[in-house]
Motif scaffolding. Structure first.
Motif, PDB file in Angstrom:
ATOM      1  N   GLY A  67      44.976  -7.481  11.865  1.00 32.87           N
ATOM      2  CA  GLY A  67      44.842  -6.792  13.155  1.00 32.87           C
ATOM      3  C   GLY A  67      44.267  -7.765  14.176  1.00 32.87           C
ATOM      4  N   SER A  68      44.175  -7.314  15.416  1.00 30.93           N
ATOM      5  CA  SER A  68      43.633  -8.161  16.484  1.00 30.93           C
ATOM      6  C   SER A  68      42.471  -7.451  17.167  1.00 30.93           C
ATOM      7  CB  SER A  68      44.696  -8.430  17.558  1.00 30.93           C
ATOM      8  OG  SER A  68      45.782  -9.111  17.004  1.00 30.93           O
ATOM      9  N   GLY A  69      41.490  -8.228  17.619  1.00 33.31           N
ATOM     10  CA  GLY A  69      40.376  -7.657  18.384  1.00 33.31           C
ATOM     11  C   GLY A  69      39.699  -6.522  17.627  1.00 33.31           C
ATOM     12  N   GLY A  70      39.615  -5.376  18.274  1.00 31.34           N
ATOM     13  CA  GLY A  70      38.979  -4.217  17.645  1.00 31.34           C
ATOM     14  C   GLY A  70      39.669  -3.803  16.361  1.00 31.34           C
ATOM     15  N   SER A  71      40.946  -4.111  16.260  1.00 27.54           N
ATOM     16  CA  SER A  71      41.687  -3.747  15.043  1.00 27.54           C
ATOM     17  C   SER A  71      41.563  -4.817  13.957  1.00 27.54           C
ATOM     18  CB  SER A  71      43.166  -3.517  15.383  1.00 27.54           C
ATOM     19  OG  SER A  71      43.261  -2.501  16.359  1.00 27.54           O
ATOM     20  N   TYR A  72      41.049  -5.983  14.331  1.00 28.10           N
ATOM     21  CA  TYR A  72      40.667  -7.001  13.331  1.00 28.10           C
ATOM     22  C   TYR A  72      39.280  -6.668  12.791  1.00 28.10           C
ATOM     23  CZ  TYR A  72      38.404 -11.262  11.692  1.00 28.10           C
ATOM     24  OH  TYR A  72      37.677 -12.162  10.968  1.00 28.10           O
ATOM     25  N   GLY A 116      46.855  -2.926  11.396  1.00 31.07           N
ATOM     26  CA  GLY A 116      46.302  -1.840  12.215  1.00 31.07           C
ATOM     27  C   GLY A 116      46.283  -2.185  13.686  1.00 31.07           C
ATOM     28  N   SER A 117      46.300  -1.144  14.505  1.00 26.02           N
ATOM     29  CA  SER A 117      46.291  -1.317  15.955  1.00 26.02           C
ATOM     30  C   SER A 117      45.910   0.025  16.576  1.00 26.02           C
ATOM     31  CB  SER A 117      47.699  -1.722  16.408  1.00 26.02           C
ATOM     32  OG  SER A 117      47.827  -1.735  17.811  1.00 26.02           O
ATOM     33  N   HIS A 118      45.405  -0.005  17.801  1.00 21.90           N
ATOM     34  CA  HIS A 118      45.238   1.274  18.516  1.00 21.90           C
ATOM     35  C   HIS A 118      46.516   1.603  19.272  1.00 21.90           C
ATOM     36  CE1 HIS A 118      43.866   4.550  20.902  1.00 21.90           C
ATOM     37  NE2 HIS A 118      44.039   3.869  22.021  1.00 21.90           N
ATOM     38  N   THR A 119      46.932   0.679  20.125  1.00 27.51           N
ATOM     39  CA  THR A 119      48.099   0.947  20.975  1.00 27.51           C
ATOM     40  C   THR A 119      49.404   0.938  20.187  1.00 27.51           C
ATOM     41  OG1 THR A 119      48.302  -1.421  21.386  1.00 27.51           O
ATOM     42  CG2 THR A 119      47.032  -0.123  23.002  1.00 27.51           C
ATOM     43  N   GLY A 120      49.445   0.147  19.116  1.00 26.22           N
ATOM     44  CA  GLY A 120      50.693   0.007  18.373  1.00 26.22           C
ATOM     45  C   GLY A 120      51.656  -0.930  19.075  1.00 26.22           C
ATOM     46  N   GLY A 121      51.166  -1.602  20.146  1.00 20.94           N
ATOM     47  CA  GLY A 121      52.058  -2.483  20.897  1.00 20.94           C
ATOM     48  C   GLY A 121      51.616  -3.935  20.897  1.00 20.94           C
ATOM     49  N   THR A 122      50.505  -4.245  20.249  1.00 18.58           N
ATOM     50  CA  THR A 122      50.009  -5.630  20.243  1.00 18.58           C
ATOM     51  C   THR A 122      51.042  -6.523  19.565  1.00 18.58           C
ATOM     52  OG1 THR A 122      47.759  -4.832  20.236  1.00 18.58           O
ATOM     53  CG2 THR A 122      48.074  -7.103  19.530  1.00 18.58           C
ATOM     54  N   LYS A 123      51.575  -7.482  20.344  1.00 18.00           N
ATOM     55  CA  LYS A 123      52.794  -8.157  19.864  1.00 18.00           C
ATOM     56  C   LYS A 123      52.574  -8.945  18.575  1.00 18.00           C
ATOM     57  CE  LYS A 123      52.705 -11.925  23.331  1.00 18.00           C
ATOM     58  NZ  LYS A 123      51.296 -11.770  23.731  1.00 18.00           N
ATOM     59  N   ALA A 169      38.064   5.886  14.737  1.00 18.84           N
ATOM     60  CA  ALA A 169      39.231   6.304  13.944  1.00 18.84           C
ATOM     61  C   ALA A 169      39.788   5.118  13.159  1.00 18.84           C
ATOM     62  CB  ALA A 169      40.305   6.880  14.862  1.00 18.84           C
ATOM     63  N   LYS A 170      39.846   3.962  13.825  1.00 20.30           N
ATOM     64  CA  LYS A 170      40.405   2.788  13.146  1.00 20.30           C
ATOM     65  C   LYS A 170      39.529   2.381  11.967  1.00 20.30           C
ATOM     66  CE  LYS A 170      40.930   0.196  16.910  1.00 20.30           C
ATOM     67  NZ  LYS A 170      41.351  -0.921  17.766  1.00 20.30           N
ATOM     68  N   GLN A 171      38.208   2.417  12.183  1.00 24.75           N
ATOM     69  CA  GLN A 171      37.336   2.009  11.086  1.00 24.75           C
ATOM     70  C   GLN A 171      37.405   3.005   9.926  1.00 24.75           C
ATOM     71  OE1 GLN A 171      33.108   1.471  11.388  1.00 24.75           O
ATOM     72  NE2 GLN A 171      33.266  -0.615  10.713  1.00 24.75           N
ATOM     73  N   MET A 246      31.998  -8.675  21.732  1.00 29.69           N
ATOM     74  CA  MET A 246      33.259  -9.105  22.333  1.00 29.69           C
ATOM     75  C   MET A 246      33.977  -7.992  23.082  1.00 29.69           C
ATOM     76  SD  MET A 246      36.556 -11.155  20.845  1.00 29.69           S
ATOM     77  CE  MET A 246      37.641  -9.782  20.506  1.00 29.69           C
ATOM     78  N   CYS A 247      34.104  -6.822  22.435  1.00 28.98           N
ATOM     79  CA  CYS A 247      34.920  -5.780  23.074  1.00 28.98           C
ATOM     80  C   CYS A 247      34.158  -5.064  24.189  1.00 28.98           C
ATOM     81  CB  CYS A 247      35.418  -4.783  22.033  1.00 28.98           C
ATOM     82  SG  CYS A 247      36.596  -5.530  20.891  1.00 28.98           S
ATOM     83  N   TYR A 248      32.916  -4.689  23.920  1.00 29.30           N
ATOM     84  CA  TYR A 248      32.213  -3.928  24.967  1.00 29.30           C
ATOM     85  C   TYR A 248      31.562  -4.827  26.022  1.00 29.30           C
ATOM     86  CZ  TYR A 248      33.057   0.543  22.715  1.00 29.30           C
ATOM     87  OH  TYR A 248      33.665   1.667  22.208  1.00 29.30           O
ATOM     88  N   MET A 250      31.676  -8.276  26.624  1.00 30.99           N
ATOM     89  CA  MET A 250      32.510  -9.293  27.282  1.00 30.99           C
ATOM     90  C   MET A 250      33.758  -8.676  27.919  1.00 30.99           C
ATOM     91  SD  MET A 250      32.064 -12.337  24.471  1.00 30.99           S
ATOM     92  CE  MET A 250      32.531 -13.717  25.497  1.00 30.99           C
ATOM     93  N   GLU A 251      34.531  -7.964  27.117  1.00 28.59           N
ATOM     94  CA  GLU A 251      35.808  -7.425  27.629  1.00 28.59           C
ATOM     95  C   GLU A 251      35.591  -6.301  28.644  1.00 28.59           C
ATOM     96  OE1 GLU A 251      38.420  -5.994  24.527  1.00 28.59           O
ATOM     97  OE2 GLU A 251      39.460  -4.670  25.919  1.00 28.59           O
ATOM     98  N   MET A 252      34.738  -5.368  28.310  1.00 24.69           N
ATOM     99  CA  MET A 252      34.685  -4.139  29.122  1.00 24.69           C
ATOM    100  C   MET A 252      33.544  -4.107  30.131  1.00 24.69           C
ATOM    101  SD  MET A 252      35.762  -1.305  26.317  1.00 24.69           S
ATOM    102  CE  MET A 252      36.726  -1.779  24.887  1.00 24.69           C
ATOM    103  N   GLN A 253      32.576  -5.057  30.022  1.00 23.23           N
ATOM    104  CA  GLN A 253      31.505  -5.112  31.025  1.00 23.23           C
ATOM    105  C   GLN A 253      31.406  -6.490  31.684  1.00 23.23           C
ATOM    106  OE1 GLN A 253      29.192  -2.279  31.988  1.00 23.23           O
ATOM    107  NE2 GLN A 253      31.246  -1.648  31.355  1.00 23.23           N
ATOM    108  N   TYR A 356      42.448  -9.375  33.310  1.00 16.78           N
ATOM    109  CA  TYR A 356      43.558 -10.139  32.725  1.00 16.78           C
ATOM    110  C   TYR A 356      44.391  -9.332  31.717  1.00 16.78           C
ATOM    111  CZ  TYR A 356      40.457 -13.849  34.438  1.00 16.78           C
ATOM    112  OH  TYR A 356      39.648 -14.620  35.207  1.00 16.78           O
ATOM    113  N   MET A 357      43.695  -8.592  30.827  1.00 13.74           N
ATOM    114  CA  MET A 357      44.417  -7.933  29.720  1.00 13.74           C
ATOM    115  C   MET A 357      45.429  -6.929  30.272  1.00 13.74           C
ATOM    116  SD  MET A 357      41.289  -7.382  27.033  1.00 13.74           S
ATOM    117  CE  MET A 357      42.118  -7.120  25.492  1.00 13.74           C
ATOM    118  N   GLY A 358      46.674  -7.128  29.902  1.00  8.35           N
ATOM    119  CA  GLY A 358      47.736  -6.238  30.341  1.00  8.35           C
ATOM    120  C   GLY A 358      48.129  -6.459  31.791  1.00  8.35           C
TER     121      GLY A 358
END
Ligand SMILES: N[C@@H]1[C@@H](O)[C@H](O)[C@@H](COP(=O)(O)O)O[C@@H]1O
Length: 362
Positions: A67-72, A116-123, A169-171, A246-248, A250-253, A356-358
Motif C-alpha cells: 500500500g502507499s501512505g496511510g495504506s502502507y 490496500g487503499s482508501h480511494t482505490g485509485g492510487t496508481k 477502517a483500513k487498519q 506524515m499524513c496529519y 505534514m500532509e494535512m496541516q 500538490y496532491m491530486g
C-alpha cells in the motif's frame, strides 16, 4: 510557514488579507458510521479466509502487504502479528512504489499479495495488483468501495463502504487479513477469543473519541504552532506515529515533523533532543513497548515537551484483559485523527486542503 488565522487568507509568507467571508474550520466529527463499518469489515472474515485457505492448500510461502501512505502504514500491525506467530510463512511489508520498482523474485505462484487503499485509485497500488497477477500470485485487495480501479483490477476484493471511517477502517481490515492468514496458515491461537474481542472494538473506539474530544483541544493549543514535532513509535504503534507525523501534520496541516522508529531513534535523532523540542511517543501493549518507553524515559529528562499516547490509559469495555493487545494499535491510531481534528481548528487549516496532491502532476 504560512499560518492561517481565522478570518485571514494567506497570500505569501507573512502577508495575508483579512476577510470576514472565511469560515472557521469546524471539528471534524467522530465518524457516525464507525461501529457499523467495523461490523461490516469483521463480517467479511470468512470469505477472506476461503481465498487464503485455497492459497495455503496450494503451498503459499510468502505474504506481501502492499500500500502507499496511510495504506502502507496501516500494515505495521498486520506485519507484526504475522511475524510474531508464523515460522514457515515469510512476511514483507512494503510500499506499492518499492514493490513495483524492486520486482521481487518471490512474487510468484507461492506468494499472497494483499493490497490496500482508501480511494482505490492510487496508481502504484493498482499497478502492484497488475504486476502480482502477472506473476501468478494470489492477489487480495480492499478499499473504500468496489467501484474503483483497484476493485476492477483485483480478482479477490473487499470494501469497507465508508467515506468517513477511513484510516481506522483500513487498519482493521489489515488486522482481519492478518488473522485470516494466521488461521489458514495454521497458527496456534484462540481465534474464537480473538473474534469475540474484536467485535467489541468499534464501541470501545467511539468511547475513546468522546473522552479525547473533551481533552485534546488543550493539547492541540499547546503544540499547534511548533516549528517541528518529532513522533516516535515501535512495532504496531509505528502506524500511529507515522500517520500523525506524515499524513496529519505534514500532509494535512503543512507542519514540519519527523517520524522515527523507537529503536532507531537512538541511532541519530536522539541528538536533536533538548528543552523545547516536542517529542511525541506512542506506547502500545505488545512486546515492543519497552523500545518506546526507552525513548520516553530519555526524552522526559531533557525536554519539557514530551507527550505520551498510551493505550493503557483507556478502558476497553467488554475486552478480556489478555486480549487488550489486540485493541492497542487501533487505539493509538484513532488518537491521531482526533488530535489532528483539533489542530485543524486552531490552525484554521481544513484536513482536506492540499496544494500538490491530486492537483499537480508528479
Ligand atoms: N494521507 C494519504 C493517505 O490517507 C492515503 O492512504 C495515501 C494513499 O492513498 P490511498 O489509500 O487512497 O491508496 O495517500 C496519502 O498518504
Amino acid at each position: 510557514m504560512i499560518r492561517n488565522e481565522p478570518g485571514n487568507v494567506p497570500i505569501f509568507e507573512g502577508v495575508s488579507v483579512s476577510t470576514q467571508a472565511i469560515e472557521a474550520v469546524p471539528l471534524r466529527p467522530s465518524p457516525v458510521d464507525l461501529v457499523e463499518t467495523f461490523d461490516r469489515i469483521l463480517a467479511q472474515r470468512e470469505s477472506i479466509e476461503a481465498v487464503l485457505r485455497d492459497a495455503f492448500d496450494k503451498g503459499a510461502k510468502r505474504v506481501y502487504l502492499v500500500g502507499s501512505g496511510g495504506s502502507y502504514l496501516a500494515n505495521f500491525n498486520a506485519a507484526y502479528l504475522l511475524e510474531k506467530h508464523l515460522a514457515d510463512v515469510t512476511v514483507h511489508h512494503i510500499t506499492s512504489g518499492e514493490f513495483l520498482a524492486r520486482e521481487p523474485l518471490g512474487v510468484n505462484a507461492d506468494a499472497i499479495v494483499i493490497a490496500g487503499s482508501h480511494t482505490g485509485g492510487t496508481k502504484e497500488t493498482v499497478a502492484s495488483v497488475e504486476f502480482a497477477k502477472k506473476r501468478g500470485a494470489t492477489v487480495l485487495a480492499y478499499c473504500s468501495n468496489a467501484d474503483t480501479a483497484l476493485g476492477a483490477a483485483s480478482p479477490n476484493f473487499w470494501s469497507y463502504d465508508s467515506k468517513t471511517t477511513t484510516g481506522d477502517a483500513k487498519q482493521l481490515f489489515t488486522a482481519v487479513f492478518a488473522y485470516a492468514v494466521l488461521k489458514t496458515a495454521g497458527a496456534d491461537l484462540d481465534f474464537e477469543a480473538i473474534e469475540r474481542n474484536y467485535a467489541k472494538l468499534g464501541p470501545a473506539i467511539k468511547q475513546i473519541h468522546e473522552k479525547v474530544d473533551a481533552e485534546y483541544g488543550e493539547l492541540a493549543k499547546k503544540y499547534h504552532t511548533e516549528n517541528v514535532t518529532y513522533v516516535v513509535g515501535s512495532g504496531p504503534g509505528q502506524a500511529a506515529a507515522y500517520n500523525l507525523s506524515m499524513c496529519y501534520l505534514m500532509e494535512m496541516q503543512w507542519m514540519n515533523s519527523g517520524f522515527f522508529n523507537a529503536a532507531e531513534f537512538f541511532h541519530g535523532a536522539v541528538e536533536i533532543v533538548e528543552d523545547d523540542v516536542p517529542v511525541f511517543v506512542f506506547l502500545g501493549e505488545d512486546s515492543t513497548r519497552p523500545l518506546a518507553e526507552r525513548v520516553r524515559d530519555f526524552a522526559v529528562q531533557r525536554s519539557s515537551k514530551v507527550v505520551t499516547f498510551d493505550s493503557k490509559d483507556f478502558e476497553l469495555e467488554g475486552f478480556d484483559e489478555e486480549y487488550r493487545y489486540l485493541a492497542a494499535p487501533h487505539i493509538l491510531f484513532t488518537l491521531t485523527g482526533r488530535l489532528a481534528a483539533q489542530y485543524a481548528i486552531l490552525n484554521n487549516h481544513d484536513l482536506s486542503t492540499r496544494r500538490y496532491m491530486g492537483k499537480v502532476a508528479y
